[in-house]
Scaffold this active site. Structure first.
Site, short mmCIF file in Angstrom:
data_model
loop_
_atom_site.label_atom_id
_atom_site.label_comp_id
_atom_site.label_asym_id
_atom_site.label_seq_id
_atom_site.Cartn_x
_atom_site.Cartn_y
_atom_site.Cartn_z
N GLU A 425 46.36 45.55 26.82
CA GLU A 425 45.15 46.24 27.29
C GLU A 425 45.53 47.61 27.86
O GLU A 425 46.41 47.70 28.72
CB GLU A 425 44.47 45.38 28.37
CG GLU A 425 43.89 44.10 27.79
CD GLU A 425 43.79 42.97 28.82
OE1 GLU A 425 43.87 43.25 30.03
OE2 GLU A 425 43.66 41.81 28.40
N LEU A 454 40.12 42.66 25.31
CA LEU A 454 40.45 42.06 26.61
C LEU A 454 40.50 40.54 26.48
O LEU A 454 39.55 39.83 26.81
CB LEU A 454 39.42 42.49 27.66
CG LEU A 454 39.89 42.44 29.12
CD1 LEU A 454 38.92 43.16 30.03
CD2 LEU A 454 40.15 41.04 29.64
N GLU A 456 43.71 37.81 26.92
CA GLU A 456 45.15 37.54 27.04
C GLU A 456 45.58 36.46 26.05
O GLU A 456 46.67 36.52 25.50
CB GLU A 456 45.52 37.14 28.47
CG GLU A 456 45.55 38.31 29.44
CD GLU A 456 44.17 38.84 29.81
OE1 GLU A 456 43.18 38.12 29.58
OE2 GLU A 456 44.08 39.97 30.33
N GLN A 478 48.58 42.82 31.67
CA GLN A 478 48.40 43.92 32.64
C GLN A 478 48.93 43.58 34.04
O GLN A 478 49.54 44.41 34.70
CB GLN A 478 46.93 44.29 32.69
CG GLN A 478 46.69 45.72 33.03
CD GLN A 478 45.32 46.19 32.53
OE1 GLN A 478 44.30 45.79 33.08
NE2 GLN A 478 45.31 47.04 31.52
N PHE A 479 48.68 42.38 34.49
CA PHE A 479 49.25 41.88 35.75
C PHE A 479 49.59 40.41 35.57
O PHE A 479 48.88 39.70 34.85
CB PHE A 479 48.24 42.02 36.90
CG PHE A 479 48.05 43.43 37.38
CD1 PHE A 479 48.90 43.97 38.34
CD2 PHE A 479 47.05 44.23 36.86
CE1 PHE A 479 48.74 45.28 38.78
CE2 PHE A 479 46.88 45.53 37.29
CZ PHE A 479 47.72 46.07 38.25
N PRO A 485 44.86 33.19 31.38
CA PRO A 485 44.11 32.78 30.17
C PRO A 485 45.01 32.59 28.94
O PRO A 485 44.56 32.05 27.95
CB PRO A 485 43.14 33.96 29.93
CG PRO A 485 43.10 34.72 31.21
CD PRO A 485 44.43 34.52 31.85
N HIS A 525 46.73 40.93 41.95
CA HIS A 525 47.70 41.88 41.38
C HIS A 525 49.12 41.66 41.89
O HIS A 525 50.04 42.35 41.48
CB HIS A 525 47.26 43.32 41.71
CG HIS A 525 45.89 43.63 41.19
ND1 HIS A 525 44.75 43.49 41.95
CD2 HIS A 525 45.48 44.01 39.97
CE1 HIS A 525 43.70 43.80 41.22
NE2 HIS A 525 44.11 44.12 40.01
#
Ligand SMILES: Cc1ncc(C[n+]2csc(CCOP(=O)(O)OP(=O)(O)O)c2C)c(N)n1
Length: 721
Positions: A425, A454, A456, A478-479, A485, A525
Site C-alpha cells: 500500500e 488495500l 493485506e 504498512q505496519f 488480515p 502502529h
C-alpha cells in the site's frame, strides 16, 4: 420483489434462466473440439474413487471399514463440469488454484490414480508424503499446467491465483518470455467461498488490474449445512456481480455437459484473449454429505436429497455422449477400463509403505545441500548461486540511515535480479508511508514497484502466487498490526514446503515496520509481537538493530529459499540509533548469526531490534562486566553464541519489546536454564513490556518500555544475586 428459490433443484432451474439471460451467442465450436472420451474417463474415475473411499459400491474394496481413509471429501456431483473445465486448462503456464472438492480437475490435469488414492490412505510419497488430508493436494507438473498447493481454509485459494495471473503478465511484459502469453490462472470455489475475504480481495485485484484469471464457482447450494442465501443475497453470485466493472460473467447448469462446456469456453476465450477476468457460476448437486464425518442430519430432508440425486450429472453425460459421440459398446468398455484402472491404482496405493516418522521434521525449511531435491517456487538454486554475496563489510565512510539502507538494498537487488518485485500500500507513487521505497517506482517502473489495493490478504496471497511462478516478491505491510488480515496467507505460506513434502515453496520477503516510535506509541502502529512469526512454521524472522545488519539480512532473504519476515523498527528508520556505515552492495548476514556488541565477564544481556541500543547504553555503565548479544534474527536464533556466552558469564538477562508472557525471551530463558544450568550463578531473568498494548501518551509509553535505567537496575540486581 422476487423470492429466492429455496431448494437446490429450484436453484438449478433458476440458474438456467439466468444463463439464458446472460448468455450471448454460445458458440459450441470451442466446446465441440473437446475430447469427450477423456472427460468421461476422468469423471468416471472420480466417481469410482469416491465409491472406493465411501464404500458406496458394494462390489468395491472395503476401504472405509478398514478405516484407512481418515478424512474423506466426496466430489460426487461436481465431477463432470470440473473435468470439462480441465480440458480448457491446457496452456503450459496455466495454474489452477483449487480446494478439497477439486480432485476431478486434478485427474484431468494429470493426477495419477495411485497418487489420488495413496494420499487419502496417508501413504508415503504422493503430494504430501502422508502429511496432509488426501484431497488437499497439489500438482507441480513440469512443462504443463500446475495446481497450486491447496489449503484447508475456505477462501484462501483466491489471492494466490491472482498472484499467478499477475505473474503471467510479468513474465510476458517485463521478462519478455513470450511462451507465457495466453496463459491464465483459474480458481475454483464453492458458493460459500464467495463470502470470504479472499474472494473479494482477488476479485478486486483481477478486475482493477484486468488480470488473466477465471473464477469458477461451483454452486451446490450448501456450505457444510448453510444455504447459499446466507453467502450472497438471493444465492446467485453471478447475478449479483452483473454490474461489477471489468468482469465477464456466465451462469448456468453444471449438470448439463454441453451448456457447461459452452459457458466455460466463452469465459476462457475472453480471458486468454487478454480481455481481463471472467467468472462462471455452474450449479451442481452435492450428492453426498459435506465430508466423511457429516451425516446431513438436521439440515437436509430426504426429499431434498432425492431431488439432488435426480440431477446427477453422470447419467446426463452418458446421455450427451451415447450414441452420438460414443457407442453403447464404447461406453461399456470405458466403464470397464475405469474399473480396472481404479482397482490397479488401489492395489498400488495399498502397496505403498506408511510414511517414515523419522522424516516428519524434514522440509519445514529448505534443504540446500547440493543434490537435495528443489521445490517449485522462488529462485532456483542455480539462480541464487549466481547472485552470491559476501559476509565482509565493505570499506566505507558512507553513513546511512536505516531507511536509506533498506532502499539501497532494494534498489540494488532490483537492478541485479529482474525477478524482484516490490509492492504494498502506497509503496509506488508515494514511496511508502515511511518513504523507504521512495524513488524506486520512478526508476524501475510500475510493473516492478507498485501500489496495491488495500487488502493485506491480497498483498501476501499475491506474493505467494508470484513466488510459485518463480518471482522474488518483496511485499510491504504498512505496519506490523496490519498483518492481522493476512494471517491466513502468512501461515499457509510458511507451511507450504512442509505440507507438500518439498514439492512447492513460496519464498517471499515481507517488510514490516513496527515497534514504538520515537516518543510515541499506540496499539495500532507500535505493535511488535514478533514471536507470533517464530511460532508460525517455516518463517525466518529478521529483527535488525542497525542499517548494516538490515542490508545484510534483507539481501540474504532476497537471495534465499525461505519466506522471511523483515522487521523494520520505526524508531530506527530515521534516527542515529539505526544509522551505520553502509556495508556494501554485496553484503549478506546469514540468518541465525548474532553479533556480540560488548564483551563482558559477569552477565550476558541478549536483545534484538531497537532495544539493543538501550541495552548497550545500560551495559556500558558496568565497565566490561556485561556482554551484549544482538541476535539480529530470532528465527533461527544464535543459540550457540548465547550458550557459549552464558557458560562464560554465569548470568543471563533477555530484554525485548514484545509482551513478557510467552515472548521470545521465554524461549531463550528455557533453553539457557536447561543447557547452561550448571554454569548459572543467578536465575535467568527477562525484562520486557508488561502484558498491555502499546499506549499513546509518552508518559504511559515510558512506563511500559524497558528504559536504560530499568535495564541497568535489573543488571545490578542479577549481578548481586
Ligand atoms: C476459513 C474456513 N472457515 C471454515 C471452514 C470449515 N468449512 C469447511 S468446508 C465449509 C463449507 C464450504 O462450502 P463451499 O465453499 O460452498 O464448498 P463446498 O464444500 O460446498 O464444495 C466450511 C464452513 C474452513 N475450512 N475454512
Amino acid at each position: 420483489m422476487t423470492t429466492p428459490p429455496s431448494t437446490p433443484a429450484a436453484r438449478g432451474s433458476k440458474a438456467r434462466e439466468t444463463a439464458k439471460a446472460t448468455k450471448s451467442a454460445v458458440s459450441p465450436s470451442e466446446a465441440s473440439r473437446l475430447d469427450w472420451r477423456r472427460i468421461a474417463y476422468n469423471a468416471l474415475v472420480s466417481r469410482a474413487l469416491d465409491d472406493v473411499e465411501e464404500a458406496t459400491n458394494k462390489n468395491k474394496a472395503t476401504v472405509p471399514r478398514e478405516h484407512l481413509v481418515l478424512y474423506q471429501f466426496s466430489a460426487r456431483g461436481h465431477e463432470v463440469a470440473q473435468c470439462i473445465l480441465g480440458s480448457f486448462v491446457d496452456h503450459r503456464h496455466d495454474a489452477a488454484s483449487a480446494y478439497y472438492r477439486s480432485r476431478p480437475l486434478l485427474l484431468a490435469l494429470g493426477l495419477s490414480i495411485d497418487d489420488a488414492l495413496g494420499s487419502p490412505l496417508g501413504r508415503a510419497g504422493g503430494f504430501s508424503d502422508g502429511r496432509d488430508i488426501g484431497v488437499v493436494c497439489n500438482l507441480p507438473n513440469s512443462d504443463a499446467p500446475i495446481v497450486l498447493p491447496m489449503s484447508g481454509d475456505v477462501g484462501s485459494q483466491f489471492t494466490p491465483c491472482a498472484g499467478w495471473a499477475q505473474s503471467i503478465r510479468y513474465h510476458t511484459d517485463v521478462l519478455g518470455e513470450s511462451d507465457w502469453k495466453g496463459a491464465m490462472g483459474v480458481v475454483l470455489g464453492g458458493e460459500a467461498s464467495v463470502a470470504t475475504n479472499g474472494f473479494w480481495s482477488a476479485l478486486t485485484m483481477a478486475t482493477t488490474l484486468s488480470l488473466p484469471m477465471l473464477f469458477y464457482v461451483e454452486d451446490n447450494g450448501l456450505g457444510i449445512s448453510v444455504r447459499g442465501e446466507m453467502q450472497t443475497p438471493g444465492a446467485d453470485i453471478a447475478q449479483n456481480l452483473a454490474s461489477f466493472k471489468n468482469l465477464f460473467i456466465r451462469n448456468g447448469d453444471g449438470t448439463n455437459p454441453g451448456e457447461s462446456a459452452a459457458l466455460i469456453a466463452e469465459c476462457v476465450a475472453h480471458v486468454r484473449g487478454g480481455n481481463g477476468p471472467a467468472l462462471v457460476r455452474l450449479t451442481v448437486p452435492r450428492l453426498n454429505s459435506h465430508s466423511g464425518p457429516d451425516n446431513q442430519r438436521g439440515y437436509r430432508t430426504e426429499a431434498e436429497i432425492a431431488a439432488d440425486a435426480e440431477r446427477d450429472p453422470l447419467p446426463k453425460l452418458r446421455a450427451h455422449l451415447v450414441p452420438g459421440i460414443l457407442s453403447e459398446r464404447q461406453w461399456t468398455e470405458l466403464e470397464a477400463e475405469v474399473a480396472r484402472d481404479v482397482q490397479a491404482g488401489l492395489d498400488a496405493a495399498r502397496a505403498r509403505p506408511n510414511p517414515d516418522p523419522a522424516g516428519v521434521g524434514r522440509w519445514v525449511y529448505a534443504d540446500d545441500t547440493p543434490g537435495s531435491p528443489e521445490a517449485l517456487g522462488g529462485l532456483s538454486r542455480a539462480e541464487r548461486a549466481e547472485l552470491d554475496g559476501s559476509e565482509t563489510l565493505a570499506e566505507s565512510t558512507d553513513v546511512v540511515r536505516f531507511a536509506e539502507a533498506v532502499r539501497r538494498t532494494l534498489r540494488h537487488e532490483l537492478e541485479v535480479n529482474p525477478k524482484v518485485l516490490v509492492f504494498g500500500e502506497d509503496v509506488g507513487r508515494k514511496g511508502g508511508v515511511h518513504l523507504v521505497t521512495e524513488g524506486l517506482q520512478k526508476q524501475f517502473g510500475d510493473a516492478r514497484v507498485f501500489d496495491t489495493s488495500l487488502s493485506e490478504e491480497g498483498i501476501i496471497g499475491r506474493a505467494v502466487g508470484m513466488a510459485i511462478a518463480g518471482l522474488m516478491p518483496v511485499a510491504e505491510i504498512q505496519f506490523r498490526k496490519y498483518a492481522d488480515p493476512a494471517a491466513e496467507q502468512l501461515n499457509n505460506c510458511g507451511t507450504m514446503r512442509w505440507r507438500t513434502a518439498n514439492r512447492f515453496a513460496a519464498p517471499i520477503v515481507v517488510r514490516m515496520p513496527g515497534g514504538y516510535g520515537k516518543d510515541v506509541g499506540d496499539p495500532w502502529h507500535s505493535l511488535s509481537d514478533e514471536v507470533r512469526f517464530v511460532h508460525a512454521y517455516g518463517w525466518q524472522v529478521a529483527m535488525p538493530s542497525n542499517a548494516a545488519d538490515a542490508v545484510g539480512l534483507l539481501r540474504s532473504a532476497m537471495r534465499g529459499a525461505n519466506p522471511t519476515i523483515f522487521f523494520e523498527h520505526r524508531s530506527l528508520l530515521m534516527t542515529s540509533d539505526g544509522s551505520s556505515r553502509y556495508p556494501g552492495d554485496d553484503y549478506v548476514v546469514p540468518f541465525g548469526s548474532g553479533a556480540t556488541l560488548r564483551t563482558g565477564s559477569d552477565l550476558t544481556l541478549v536483545s534484538w531490534g531497537a532495544l539493543v541500543h538501550r541495552c548497550v547504553e545500560a551495559a556500558d555503565r558496568f565497565e566490561g562486566r556485561v556482554e551484549v548479544i544482538d541476535l539480529r534474527s530470532i528465527a533461527p536464533w544464535d543459540r550457540e553464541r548465547v550458550l557459549e556466552s552464558v557458560t562464560k558469564t554465569g548470568r543471563c538477562i533477555i530484554a525485548h519489546e514484545d509482551n513478557i508472557t510467552a515472548g521470545f525471551g521465554a524461549e531463550i530463558a528455557a533453553v539457557v536454564a536447561k543447557e547452561a544450568f550448571w554454569y548459572l550463578d543467578a536465575p535467568v531473568d527477562r525484562i520486557a513490556v508488561a502484558d498491555v498494548p502499546m499506549p499513546y501518551h509518552p508518559v504511559l509509553l515510558d512506563a511500559v518500555l524497558p528504559s536504560v535505567d530499568r535495564i541497568a537496575e535489573r543488571i545490578q540486581a542479577t549481578l548481586q544475586a
